[in-house]
Design a protein around this motif. Structure first.
Motif, mmCIF file in Angstrom:
data_model
loop_
_atom_site.group_PDB
_atom_site.id
_atom_site.type_symbol
_atom_site.label_atom_id
_atom_site.label_comp_id
_atom_site.label_asym_id
_atom_site.label_seq_id
_atom_site.Cartn_x
_atom_site.Cartn_y
_atom_site.Cartn_z
ATOM 1 N N GLY A 198 29.272 -18.298 -1.357
ATOM 2 C CA GLY A 198 29.001 -17.191 -0.444
ATOM 3 C C GLY A 198 27.714 -17.405 0.344
ATOM 4 O O GLY A 198 27.660 -17.167 1.551
ATOM 5 N N ALA A 199 26.677 -17.882 -0.339
ATOM 6 C CA ALA A 199 25.402 -18.145 0.334
ATOM 7 C C ALA A 199 25.558 -19.250 1.374
ATOM 8 O O ALA A 199 24.991 -19.168 2.475
ATOM 9 C CB ALA A 199 24.337 -18.528 -0.692
ATOM 10 N N ALA A 200 26.333 -20.275 1.054
ATOM 11 C CA ALA A 200 26.559 -21.363 2.012
ATOM 12 C C ALA A 200 27.312 -20.849 3.234
ATOM 13 O O ALA A 200 27.009 -21.239 4.370
ATOM 14 C CB ALA A 200 27.331 -22.501 1.341
ATOM 15 N N GLN A 201 28.276 -19.960 3.024
ATOM 16 C CA GLN A 201 29.017 -19.393 4.152
ATOM 17 C C GLN A 201 28.115 -18.532 5.026
ATOM 18 O O GLN A 201 28.194 -18.582 6.251
ATOM 19 C CB GLN A 201 30.213 -18.571 3.654
ATOM 20 N N ARG A 202 27.238 -17.741 4.396
ATOM 21 C CA ARG A 202 26.297 -16.918 5.169
ATOM 22 C C ARG A 202 25.337 -17.793 5.959
ATOM 23 O O ARG A 202 24.994 -17.473 7.107
ATOM 24 C CB ARG A 202 25.548 -15.960 4.246
ATOM 25 N N ALA A 203 24.920 -18.920 5.379
ATOM 26 C CA ALA A 203 24.026 -19.846 6.083
ATOM 27 C C ALA A 203 24.707 -20.438 7.320
ATOM 28 O O ALA A 203 24.034 -20.792 8.286
ATOM 29 C CB ALA A 203 23.572 -20.964 5.144
ATOM 30 N N ARG A 204 26.035 -20.504 7.296
ATOM 31 C CA ARG A 204 26.805 -21.017 8.433
ATOM 32 C C ARG A 204 27.154 -19.921 9.432
ATOM 33 O O ARG A 204 27.825 -20.167 10.423
ATOM 34 C CB ARG A 204 28.092 -21.659 7.935
ATOM 35 N N GLY A 205 26.733 -18.684 9.154
ATOM 36 C CA GLY A 205 26.963 -17.595 10.088
ATOM 37 C C GLY A 205 28.140 -16.691 9.771
ATOM 38 O O GLY A 205 28.441 -15.772 10.530
ATOM 39 N N THR A 206 28.825 -16.927 8.669
ATOM 40 C CA THR A 206 29.948 -16.086 8.269
ATOM 41 C C THR A 206 29.426 -14.929 7.431
ATOM 42 O O THR A 206 28.643 -15.137 6.512
ATOM 43 C CB THR A 206 30.969 -16.894 7.443
ATOM 44 N N ASN A 207 29.856 -13.733 7.734
ATOM 45 C CA ASN A 207 29.433 -12.557 6.983
ATOM 46 C C ASN A 207 30.249 -12.482 5.685
ATOM 47 O O ASN A 207 31.189 -11.707 5.565
ATOM 48 C CB ASN A 207 29.635 -11.294 7.825
ATOM 49 N N ALA A 208 29.901 -13.322 4.715
ATOM 50 C CA ALA A 208 30.647 -13.424 3.460
ATOM 51 C C ALA A 208 29.942 -12.654 2.358
ATOM 52 O O ALA A 208 28.716 -12.567 2.334
ATOM 53 C CB ALA A 208 30.775 -14.896 3.056
ATOM 54 N N ARG A 209 30.757 -12.094 1.468
ATOM 55 C CA ARG A 209 30.205 -11.438 0.282
ATOM 56 C C ARG A 209 31.111 -11.728 -0.901
ATOM 57 O O ARG A 209 32.274 -12.075 -0.743
ATOM 58 C CB ARG A 209 30.023 -9.952 0.516
ATOM 59 N N VAL A 210 30.549 -11.569 -2.093
ATOM 60 C CA VAL A 210 31.285 -11.842 -3.325
ATOM 61 C C VAL A 210 31.699 -10.514 -3.942
ATOM 62 O O VAL A 210 30.881 -9.601 -4.080
ATOM 63 C CB VAL A 210 30.423 -12.654 -4.321
ATOM 64 N N VAL A 211 32.974 -10.410 -4.294
ATOM 65 C CA VAL A 211 33.495 -9.233 -4.971
ATOM 66 C C VAL A 211 34.272 -9.688 -6.202
ATOM 67 O O VAL A 211 34.739 -10.826 -6.268
ATOM 68 C CB VAL A 211 34.400 -8.383 -4.048
ATOM 69 N N MET A 212 34.396 -8.776 -7.158
ATOM 70 C CA MET A 212 35.149 -9.072 -8.381
ATOM 71 C C MET A 212 36.530 -8.463 -8.265
ATOM 72 O O MET A 212 36.668 -7.286 -7.941
ATOM 73 C CB MET A 212 34.418 -8.482 -9.585
ATOM 74 N N ASP A 213 37.555 -9.273 -8.497
ATOM 75 C CA ASP A 213 38.929 -8.782 -8.560
ATOM 76 C C ASP A 213 39.261 -8.618 -10.036
ATOM 77 O O ASP A 213 39.528 -9.598 -10.739
ATOM 78 C CB ASP A 213 39.878 -9.763 -7.878
ATOM 79 N N LEU A 214 39.206 -7.385 -10.522
ATOM 80 C CA LEU A 214 39.428 -7.126 -11.940
ATOM 81 C C LEU A 214 40.854 -7.450 -12.372
ATOM 82 O O LEU A 214 41.077 -7.880 -13.504
ATOM 83 C CB LEU A 214 39.096 -5.673 -12.274
ATOM 84 N N ARG A 215 41.804 -7.249 -11.475
ATOM 85 C CA ARG A 215 43.207 -7.492 -11.822
ATOM 86 C C ARG A 215 43.455 -8.959 -12.180
ATOM 87 O O ARG A 215 44.176 -9.262 -13.118
ATOM 88 C CB ARG A 215 44.109 -7.073 -10.658
ATOM 89 N N THR A 216 42.814 -9.876 -11.448
ATOM 90 C CA THR A 216 43.032 -11.309 -11.693
ATOM 91 C C THR A 216 41.871 -11.966 -12.432
ATOM 92 O O THR A 216 41.940 -13.150 -12.733
ATOM 93 C CB THR A 216 43.240 -12.060 -10.358
ATOM 94 N N ASP A 217 40.805 -11.203 -12.719
ATOM 95 C CA ASP A 217 39.611 -11.723 -13.394
ATOM 96 C C ASP A 217 39.024 -12.910 -12.619
ATOM 97 O O ASP A 217 38.754 -13.963 -13.172
ATOM 98 C CB ASP A 217 39.929 -12.112 -14.841
ATOM 99 N N GLN A 218 38.856 -12.702 -11.313
ATOM 100 C CA GLN A 218 38.295 -13.728 -10.441
ATOM 101 C C GLN A 218 37.223 -13.126 -9.553
ATOM 102 O O GLN A 218 37.261 -11.939 -9.225
ATOM 103 C CB GLN A 218 39.370 -14.321 -9.530
ATOM 104 N N PHE A 219 36.281 -13.988 -9.164
ATOM 105 C CA PHE A 219 35.334 -13.626 -8.118
ATOM 106 C C PHE A 219 35.926 -14.110 -6.806
ATOM 107 O O PHE A 219 36.390 -15.247 -6.710
ATOM 108 C CB PHE A 219 33.972 -14.282 -8.338
ATOM 109 N N LEU A 220 35.922 -13.248 -5.799
ATOM 110 C CA LEU A 220 36.445 -13.603 -4.489
ATOM 111 C C LEU A 220 35.298 -13.615 -3.501
ATOM 112 O O LEU A 220 34.457 -12.722 -3.496
ATOM 113 C CB LEU A 220 37.474 -12.573 -4.020
ATOM 114 N N VAL A 221 35.264 -14.632 -2.667
ATOM 115 C CA VAL A 221 34.325 -14.669 -1.549
ATOM 116 C C VAL A 221 35.133 -14.203 -0.345
ATOM 117 O O VAL A 221 36.131 -14.839 0.017
ATOM 118 C CB VAL A 221 33.722 -16.069 -1.325
#
Length: 60
Positions: free
Chosen positions: A30-53
Motif C-alpha cells: 500500500g505504501a509503495a502504491q501511494r508513493a507512485r501516486g495511487t490513493n491506496a489503503r489497506v482494509v481487512m476482509d473478515l469473510r476471507t481473512d485477507q488484507f486487501l489493498v
C-alpha cells in the motif's frame, strides 16, 4: 442537493492475514502504491481473512 457518482473499490492486491510476526506485506505494498501516486489503503476482509489493498474507483 448535489449529485455524486457512486464509488466502488478496486482491489489492487490480496494478502493472507496469517503472515509471519512483524511482516506487513499489505502495508508495504500500500505504501509503495501511494508513493507512485495511487490513493491506496489497506482494509481487512473478515469473510476471507485477507488484507486487501484497495483504491476508490468512480463509476459512471
Amino acid at each position: 442537493m448535489a449529485s455524486t457518482s457512486p464509488q466502488a473499490r478496486t482491489v489492487l492486491e490480496r494478502f493472507p492475514a496469517g503472515g509471519p510476526r512483524g511482516s506487513r506485506p499489505a502495508e508495504e505494498y500500500g505504501a509503495a502504491q501511494r508513493a507512485r501516486g495511487t490513493n491506496a489503503r489497506v482494509v481487512m476482509d473478515l469473510r476471507t481473512d485477507q488484507f486487501l489493498v484497495v483504491t476508490d474507483t468512480i463509476t459512471q
